[in-house]
Write a protein that holds these residues in place. Structure first.
Motif, mmCIF file in Angstrom:
data_model
loop_
_atom_site.group_PDB
_atom_site.id
_atom_site.type_symbol
_atom_site.label_atom_id
_atom_site.label_comp_id
_atom_site.label_asym_id
_atom_site.label_seq_id
_atom_site.Cartn_x
_atom_site.Cartn_y
_atom_site.Cartn_z
ATOM 1 N N ALA A 239 1.035 -1.727 10.992
ATOM 2 C CA ALA A 239 0.159 -1.332 12.090
ATOM 3 C C ALA A 239 0.528 0.078 12.538
ATOM 4 N N GLY A 240 -0.331 0.663 13.357
ATOM 5 C CA GLY A 240 -0.073 1.984 13.914
ATOM 6 C C GLY A 240 0.007 1.917 15.424
ATOM 7 N N THR A 241 0.788 2.808 16.002
ATOM 8 C CA THR A 241 0.894 2.844 17.457
ATOM 9 C C THR A 241 -0.358 3.452 18.088
ATOM 10 N N SER A 242 -1.109 4.215 17.317
ATOM 11 C CA SER A 242 -2.324 4.881 17.773
ATOM 12 C C SER A 242 -3.550 4.138 17.239
ATOM 13 N N ASN A 243 -4.680 4.325 17.888
ATOM 14 C CA ASN A 243 -5.927 3.746 17.366
ATOM 15 C C ASN A 243 -6.786 4.796 16.665
ATOM 16 N N GLU A 244 -6.243 6.003 16.459
ATOM 17 C CA GLU A 244 -7.008 7.111 15.870
ATOM 18 C C GLU A 244 -7.586 6.799 14.496
ATOM 19 N N GLU A 245 -6.875 6.010 13.710
ATOM 20 C CA GLU A 245 -7.310 5.734 12.336
ATOM 21 C C GLU A 245 -7.834 4.306 12.170
ATOM 22 N N TYR A 246 -7.999 3.586 13.275
ATOM 23 C CA TYR A 246 -8.407 2.186 13.233
ATOM 24 C C TYR A 246 -9.560 1.965 12.257
ATOM 25 N N GLY A 247 -9.386 1.018 11.343
ATOM 26 C CA GLY A 247 -10.423 0.662 10.388
ATOM 27 C C GLY A 247 -10.467 1.510 9.141
ATOM 28 N N ASN A 248 -9.712 2.607 9.109
ATOM 29 C CA ASN A 248 -9.723 3.481 7.934
ATOM 30 C C ASN A 248 -8.830 2.923 6.830
ATOM 31 N N ASN B 1 7.905 6.387 16.975
ATOM 32 C CA ASN B 1 7.256 5.081 16.853
ATOM 33 C C ASN B 1 8.057 4.026 17.601
ATOM 34 N N LEU B 2 9.365 4.112 17.483
ATOM 35 C CA LEU B 2 10.253 3.164 18.168
ATOM 36 C C LEU B 2 10.066 3.260 19.692
ATOM 37 N N ARG B 3 10.011 4.485 20.202
ATOM 38 C CA ARG B 3 9.794 4.672 21.651
ATOM 39 C C ARG B 3 8.439 4.112 22.083
ATOM 40 N N SER B 4 7.409 4.333 21.283
ATOM 41 C CA SER B 4 6.078 3.798 21.609
ATOM 42 C C SER B 4 6.084 2.276 21.628
ATOM 43 N N MET B 5 6.789 1.674 20.672
ATOM 44 C CA MET B 5 6.874 0.216 20.635
ATOM 45 C C MET B 5 7.620 -0.315 21.850
ATOM 46 N N GLU B 6 8.718 0.336 22.213
ATOM 47 C CA GLU B 6 9.484 -0.106 23.385
ATOM 48 C C GLU B 6 8.639 -0.030 24.655
ATOM 49 N N ARG B 7 7.823 1.020 24.776
ATOM 50 C CA ARG B 7 6.931 1.128 25.939
ATOM 51 C C ARG B 7 5.904 -0.006 25.948
ATOM 52 N N ASP C 152 13.052 -4.240 24.235
ATOM 53 C CA ASP C 152 13.324 -4.992 23.008
ATOM 54 C C ASP C 152 14.372 -6.072 23.299
ATOM 55 N N PRO C 153 14.013 -7.059 24.122
ATOM 56 C CA PRO C 153 14.997 -8.050 24.549
ATOM 57 C C PRO C 153 15.587 -8.893 23.412
ATOM 58 N N GLU C 154 14.854 -9.034 22.301
ATOM 59 C CA GLU C 154 15.330 -9.876 21.198
ATOM 60 C C GLU C 154 15.914 -9.064 20.042
ATOM 61 N N GLY C 155 16.006 -7.743 20.185
ATOM 62 C CA GLY C 155 16.593 -6.906 19.144
ATOM 63 C C GLY C 155 15.807 -6.902 17.844
ATOM 64 N N LEU D 275 -1.194 -1.513 16.717
ATOM 65 C CA LEU D 275 -0.163 -2.407 17.211
ATOM 66 C C LEU D 275 -0.618 -3.039 18.525
ATOM 67 N N GLN D 276 -0.360 -4.328 18.676
ATOM 68 C CA GLN D 276 -0.747 -5.060 19.879
ATOM 69 C C GLN D 276 0.492 -5.629 20.576
ATOM 70 N N ARG D 277 0.414 -5.816 21.870
ATOM 71 C CA ARG D 277 1.532 -6.363 22.639
ATOM 72 C C ARG D 277 2.019 -7.691 22.051
ATOM 73 N N GLY D 278 1.105 -8.543 21.606
ATOM 74 C CA GLY D 278 1.447 -9.851 21.045
ATOM 75 C C GLY D 278 2.211 -9.788 19.729
ATOM 76 N N ASP D 279 2.216 -8.618 19.075
ATOM 77 C CA ASP D 279 2.943 -8.489 17.811
ATOM 78 C C ASP D 279 4.435 -8.716 17.998
ATOM 79 N N TYR D 280 4.945 -8.452 19.179
ATOM 80 C CA TYR D 280 6.388 -8.639 19.409
ATOM 81 C C TYR D 280 6.776 -10.104 19.212
ATOM 82 N N GLN D 281 5.965 -11.003 19.714
ATOM 83 C CA GLN D 281 6.271 -12.432 19.550
ATOM 84 C C GLN D 281 5.893 -12.936 18.158
ATOM 85 N N GLU D 282 4.894 -12.329 17.550
ATOM 86 C CA GLU D 282 4.406 -12.770 16.234
ATOM 87 C C GLU D 282 5.379 -12.460 15.097
#
Length: 151
Positions: free
Chosen positions: A40-49, A92-98, A103-106, A74-81
């Protein structure tokens, strides 16, 4: 089953390359049924491409076909999935943490942290050096697979 999500900015170069390289390594190791691999990507700029043509060509050079892959955000629910969410670079790591509120589960890591030379995967979008990205991604995926299967 271990679920791994590779993440970059747009999901058209590095993360889909990592997704398909890892799938190939897992298949060749006879472990296909033990993993679910996506990107997945942190941005939606290329969504569907589709996968960016030079990245697709680099994969095809190595007998790996990314046909049918399209970029997703990337979606918020991906963390649990997913069990592991693997970033291509520190931003990318900083974007995911935001997005995930930390990252409570490491689960969040950079791909090259699974190698002897931690750092960011070379970004071919800017450098146009898809061979360097291929080397980084291949080495990182080998290290990641070794890390997972040795436990």
């Amino acid at each position: 089953m271990t679920k791994i999500l590779f993440v970059c900015l747009g999901n058209i170069c590095r993360s889909p390359m990592a997704e398909f390289v890892m799938r190939d390594m897992i298949e060749k190791s006879g472990l296909s049924g033990e993993f679910h691999i996506a990107s997945a990507g942190t941005s939606n700029e290329e969504y569907g491409n589709p996968v960016y043509p030079p990245a697709r060509r680099k994969l095809l050079e190595h007998g790996i076909d990314p046909a049918g892959k399209t970029a997703r955000q990337l979606q918020r629910g991906d963390y649990q999935e997913y069990d592991l969410l693997i970033a291509m670079e520190q931003s990318n790591l900083r974007s995911m943490e935001r997005l995930f509120g930390g990252d409570p589960e490491g689960k969040l890591h950079r791909l090259l942290d699974y190698t002897g030379r931690p750092g960011d995967v070379a970004d071919p979008w800017y450098t146009r050096d898809f061979e360097a990205a291929w080397r980084d991604i291949s080495e990182g995926c080998r290290g990641l697979l070794e890390s997972i299967t040795k436990n």
